[in-house]
Design an enzyme around this catalytic site. Structure first.
Site, PDB file in Angstrom:
ATOM      1  N   LYS A 164      31.270  -3.627  34.071  1.00  0.00           N
ATOM      2  CA  LYS A 164      30.507  -4.637  34.809  1.00  0.00           C
ATOM      3  C   LYS A 164      30.926  -6.055  34.441  1.00  0.00           C
ATOM      4  O   LYS A 164      30.315  -7.022  34.878  1.00  0.00           O
ATOM      5  CB  LYS A 164      29.011  -4.428  34.566  1.00  0.00           C
ATOM      6  CG  LYS A 164      28.567  -3.027  34.992  1.00  0.00           C
ATOM      7  CD  LYS A 164      27.075  -2.814  34.908  1.00  0.00           C
ATOM      8  CE  LYS A 164      26.735  -1.382  35.327  1.00  0.00           C
ATOM      9  NZ  LYS A 164      25.293  -1.139  35.434  1.00  0.00           N
TER      10      LYS A 164
ATOM     11  N   CYS B 203       0.813  -1.219   0.000  1.00  0.00           N
ATOM     12  CA  CYS B 203       0.000   0.000   0.000  1.00  0.00           C
ATOM     13  C   CYS B 203       0.845   1.267   0.000  1.00  0.00           C
ATOM     14  O   CYS B 203       0.315   2.371  -0.117  1.00  0.00           O
ATOM     15  CB  CYS B 203      -0.935   0.002   1.208  1.00  0.00           C
ATOM     16  SG  CYS B 203      -0.074   0.078   2.796  1.00  0.00           S
TER      17      CYS B 203
ATOM     18  N   PHE C   7      21.624  -5.125  29.639  1.00  0.00           N
ATOM     19  CA  PHE C   7      20.944  -4.228  28.706  1.00  0.00           C
ATOM     20  C   PHE C   7      21.293  -2.785  29.054  1.00  0.00           C
ATOM     21  O   PHE C   7      21.431  -2.438  30.235  1.00  0.00           O
ATOM     22  CB  PHE C   7      19.428  -4.423  28.770  1.00  0.00           C
ATOM     23  CG  PHE C   7      18.932  -5.579  27.948  1.00  0.00           C
ATOM     24  CD1 PHE C   7      18.210  -5.361  26.789  1.00  0.00           C
ATOM     25  CD2 PHE C   7      19.208  -6.881  28.328  1.00  0.00           C
ATOM     26  CE1 PHE C   7      17.758  -6.422  26.020  1.00  0.00           C
ATOM     27  CE2 PHE C   7      18.769  -7.956  27.575  1.00  0.00           C
ATOM     28  CZ  PHE C   7      18.041  -7.724  26.411  1.00  0.00           C
TER      29      PHE C   7
ATOM     30  N   ASP D   8      18.026   2.328  39.677  1.00  0.00           N
ATOM     31  CA  ASP D   8      19.410   2.715  39.952  1.00  0.00           C
ATOM     32  C   ASP D   8      19.540   3.430  41.292  1.00  0.00           C
ATOM     33  O   ASP D   8      20.628   3.479  41.878  1.00  0.00           O
ATOM     34  CB  ASP D   8      19.929   3.632  38.842  1.00  0.00           C
ATOM     35  CG  ASP D   8      20.072   2.898  37.518  1.00  0.00           C
ATOM     36  OD1 ASP D   8      20.449   1.710  37.547  1.00  0.00           O
ATOM     37  OD2 ASP D   8      19.798   3.497  36.468  1.00  0.00           O
TER      38      ASP D   8
ATOM     39  N   GLY E 185      20.490 -10.199  32.460  1.00  0.00           N
ATOM     40  CA  GLY E 185      19.861  -9.171  33.285  1.00  0.00           C
ATOM     41  C   GLY E 185      19.003  -8.261  32.436  1.00  0.00           C
ATOM     42  O   GLY E 185      19.449  -7.212  31.978  1.00  0.00           O
TER      43      GLY E 185
END
Length: 402
Positions: free
Chosen positions: A348, A164, A330, A284, A278
């Protein structure tokens, strides 16, 4: 010839004409095929062309008999849907229209195709194809979510311009992608059969007083899709879920944890594991002095002092001998801040981090980049399900080199 039989169901989509090439490619690969054309699909697909270019049995959805001259079934054969359900090793629905998906998710059985799916114990794979707005509509997404919970494998459409003229996620994924999936499906590989994974999802809450708290936006859907993909590969998966707005499945073990501390303690209890992801949106910061009673309304300002919260994924990443082989985090950013995501990866001690953007929060897609210690994979704007599939592929490769 490969001793595998596939039932291809073609529904009413402009992309239905591509089924002709898909049939030829599947037959060339050695699969034995039968095809059901829905009534609307017959408006887009030249049946005589399909007949002349293939050896497969072709059935009209609204009439229970074979169109193919070599077919033995007749109009009077009332148990055709049972025979088709029992004869085939895999059912492929491509392209799958919004209407067909809606009827399938509701359990309709008023046509040959729907009755066959309902009567079959074989795996089903579905390739949604439609206008992007229709695909993003909550009704369509709810229907697809229902089908996924029933273990129907959904291969999401891709981003692009549809018939379309609209641009977005809804374009047919393509025959080659389907063919690759089918080949992989019949390899019967359980690539993660001996592996254990722990995945956090949803959001945490940190109390301000006895009735108020701070939290993050998170439905838990992305983590759930990753968990489902891991299970599909044979992995033993345990979910640690905070607050979620999605229905948690019964395909794996589930624990609940609503604060960062509870999530960390539970994570440590569930180790050792091969994989730790995670995906939870953990606060935080937390109130330094939470009130045990409700703070009464006042006519003047009040102050709440916040302090840094514990960093769960960092703690897992820096574990000693008990550290999982692959730890994935993430990174949610305001813009495509690769440097910030890389800093999180190294700081980390993660194997991978998935960079995604705040502007797509609460949507079915995002602009994803998977960052590892030696590479960056920019996926662009793809669905959450596609991210889950790609991420698990990357995790498998990472485990091979662990």
């Amino acid at each position: 010839m490969i001793n595998k039989k596939i039932l291809l169901i073609v529904t009413g989509s402009v992309a239905a004409y591509k089924a002709i090439d898909l049939v030829r490619e599947l037959e060339a690969a050695g699969y034995q095929l039968s095809v059901i054309l829905t009534k609307t699909a017959q408006s887009f697909l030249a049946i005589k062309t399909l007949e002349s270019l293939s050896r497969c049995l072709i059935y009209m959805d609204d009439i229970d008999y074979s169109l193919h001259p070599s077919g033995k079934e007749s109009r009077e054969e009332t148990m055709l849907h049972i025979k088709l359900a029992q004869q085939h090793d895999l059912i492929v629905i491509a392209p799958a229209s919004a209407n067909f998906i809606a009827k399938l998710s509701s359990g309709f059985a008023d046509t040959l195709s729907l009755s066959t799916i309902l009567a079959s114990k074989s795996p089903v794979v579905l390739a949604p194809t439609m206008n992007p707005t229709m695909f993003e509509h909550s009704a369509t997404q709810d229907n697809i979510s229902v089908l996924r919970k029933r273990a129907i494998h959904v291969i999401d459409p891709i981003f692009g311009q549809v018939a379309c003229g609209d641009i977005g996620i809804g374009k047919y994924v393509g025959n080659q992608t389907l063919l690759n999936y089918i080949k992989e499906h019949f390899k019967v590989t359980n690539s993660l059969a001996s592996r254990k994974a722990v995945i956090t999802l949803g959001s945490t809450k940190e109390s301000i007083d006895s009735v108020r708290f701070i939290s993050n936006y998170s439905s838990g859907e992305q983590g759930l899709l990753i968990a489902e993909e891991l299970v599909k590969r044979g992995c033993d998966v345990t979910i640690i879920a905070g607050a979620v707005s999605v229905q948690l499945p019964n395909i794996c073990k589930i624990h609940r944890a609503y604060t960062a501390l509870a999530m960390q303690q539970l994570s440590l209890e569930l180790l050792p594991a091969d994989i730790y992801i995670g995906c939870a949106a953990i606060c935080d910061f937390k109130p330094k002095y939470p009130c045990k009673q409700k703070i009464k309304r006042k006519d003047h300002n009040i102050s709440v002092e916040f302090e840094p919260n514990i960093d769960v994924i960092r703690h897992i990443g820096h574990l000693g001998n008990n550290r999982p082989n692959v730890v994935v985090g993430f990174a949610l950013e305001d813009f495509k801040n690769v440097e910030s995501a890389e800093a999180k990866l190294h700081g980390k001690n993660l194997n991978m981090t998935v960079l995604n953007l705040i502007e797509y929060a609460e949507q079915q897609h995002n602009d994803f980049t998977i960052i590892s210690r030696d590479s960056q994979q920019d996926l662009g704007i793809v669905t959450k399900a596609k991210l889950a599939e790609t991420l698990v592929d990357r995790i498998i490769l990472e485990l091979l080199h662990a």
